[in-house]
Design an enzyme around this catalytic site. Structure first.
Site, PDB file in Angstrom:
ATOM      1  N   HIS A  51       0.895  -1.302  -0.120  1.00  0.00           N
ATOM      2  CA  HIS A  51       0.068   0.007  -0.104  1.00  0.00           C
ATOM      3  C   HIS A  51       1.002   1.435   0.200  1.00  0.00           C
ATOM      4  CE1 HIS A  51       0.973   0.154   4.147  1.00  0.00           C
ATOM      5  NE2 HIS A  51       0.321  -1.022   4.577  1.00  0.00           N
TER       6      HIS A  51
HETATM    7  P1  TYD Z   1      -2.130  -3.047   7.811  1.00  0.00           P
HETATM    8  O1  TYD Z   1      -2.191  -1.739   7.262  1.00  0.00           O
HETATM    9  O2  TYD Z   1      -2.969  -3.995   6.640  1.00  0.00           O
HETATM   10  O3  TYD Z   1      -0.811  -3.545   7.807  1.00  0.00           O
HETATM   11  P2  TYD Z   1       0.526  -3.593   6.830  1.00  0.00           P
HETATM   12  O4  TYD Z   1       0.794  -2.427   6.629  1.00  0.00           O
HETATM   13  O5  TYD Z   1       1.625  -4.519   7.581  1.00  0.00           O
HETATM   14  O6  TYD Z   1       0.105  -4.318   5.740  1.00  0.00           O
HETATM   15  O7  TYD Z   1      -2.981  -3.051   8.869  1.00  0.00           O
HETATM   16  C1  TYD Z   1      -3.417  -4.262   9.686  1.00  0.00           C
HETATM   17  C2  TYD Z   1      -4.527  -3.810  10.400  1.00  0.00           C
HETATM   18  O8  TYD Z   1      -4.132  -3.116  11.713  1.00  0.00           O
HETATM   19  C3  TYD Z   1      -5.694  -3.240   9.766  1.00  0.00           C
HETATM   20  O9  TYD Z   1      -6.770  -3.736  10.067  1.00  0.00           O
HETATM   21  C4  TYD Z   1      -5.430  -1.924  10.399  1.00  0.00           C
HETATM   22  C5  TYD Z   1      -4.934  -1.953  11.877  1.00  0.00           C
HETATM   23  N1  TYD Z   1      -4.057  -0.768  12.080  1.00  0.00           N
HETATM   24  C6  TYD Z   1      -4.435   0.053  12.940  1.00  0.00           C
HETATM   25  O10 TYD Z   1      -5.716   0.066  13.502  1.00  0.00           O
HETATM   26  N2  TYD Z   1      -3.668   1.094  13.392  1.00  0.00           N
HETATM   27  C7  TYD Z   1      -2.385   1.257  12.923  1.00  0.00           C
HETATM   28  O11 TYD Z   1      -1.528   2.181  13.390  1.00  0.00           O
HETATM   29  C8  TYD Z   1      -1.698   0.244  11.906  1.00  0.00           C
HETATM   30  C9  TYD Z   1      -0.810   0.519  11.239  1.00  0.00           C
HETATM   31  C10 TYD Z   1      -2.860  -0.769  11.518  1.00  0.00           C
END
Ligand code: TYD
Length: 134
Positions: A51
């Site tokens: 992303h």
């Molecule tokens: P995600 O952005 O998919 O992780 P990565 O960047 O490793 O792909 O995040 C995983 C889950 O955690 C998603 O449901 C959103 C949540 N999340 C939060 O609630 N707060 C945060 O600060 C972050 C980074 C993720």
């Protein structure tokens, strides 16, 4: 002017009792820290990220173990291997980010410039290219 992704060396105090490193906002990294999160217990072969953020900037440190971070701005792609706790990768806003090759017991600490906001994410690569106007 857009900032570039770069490895930033952190202070380190090498000591026979063990080593110590630290980060101060605006001094070692170019933003105010609004949030910290960490990624751990990643099963072998998994990828994270995939992303981009429209405004959030990050600083990623491999506090333990190792992993790779690939950054892509739509026309240029760079891979950085993080495997020490005394340096990290500064990721400006507007880069597609992918993390993989996590070693067993790796721990990724991420400092972020903004609170969590799902609206700031671009999770579709084609949408990212459109947003970049490429
Ligand atoms: P995600 O952005 O998919 O992780 P990565 O960047 O490793 O792909 O995040 C995983 C889950 O955690 C998603 O449901 C959103 C949540 N999340 C939060 O609630 N707060 C945060 O600060 C972050 C980074 C993720």
């Amino acid at each position: 002017m857009m900032e570039s992704p770069r490895i930033i060396d952190l202070p380190k105090f090498l000591d026979k009792r063990g080593n110590l490193s630290f980060i101060e906002e605006y001094k070692h990294i170019p933003f105010k820290i609004e949030r910290t999160y960490w990624i751990y217990d990643v099963p072998g072969g998994e990828e994270r990220g995939g992303h981009a953020y429209k405004i959030n900037q990050e600083f990623i440190v491999a506090l333990s173990g190792s992993f790779d971070v690939t950054l892509d701005n739509g026309s240029e792609k760079k891979t950085f291997s993080l495997n020490r706790s005394y340096y990290g990768l500064y990721v400006p806003e507007g880069w597609w980010r992918m993390m993989d090759n996590f070693s067993t017991n790796s721990l990724a600490m991420i400092l972020a410039s903004s609170p969590y906001s799902p609206e700031d994410y671009i999770r579709d690569y084609n949408e990212f290219l459109k947003w970049k106007r490429i």
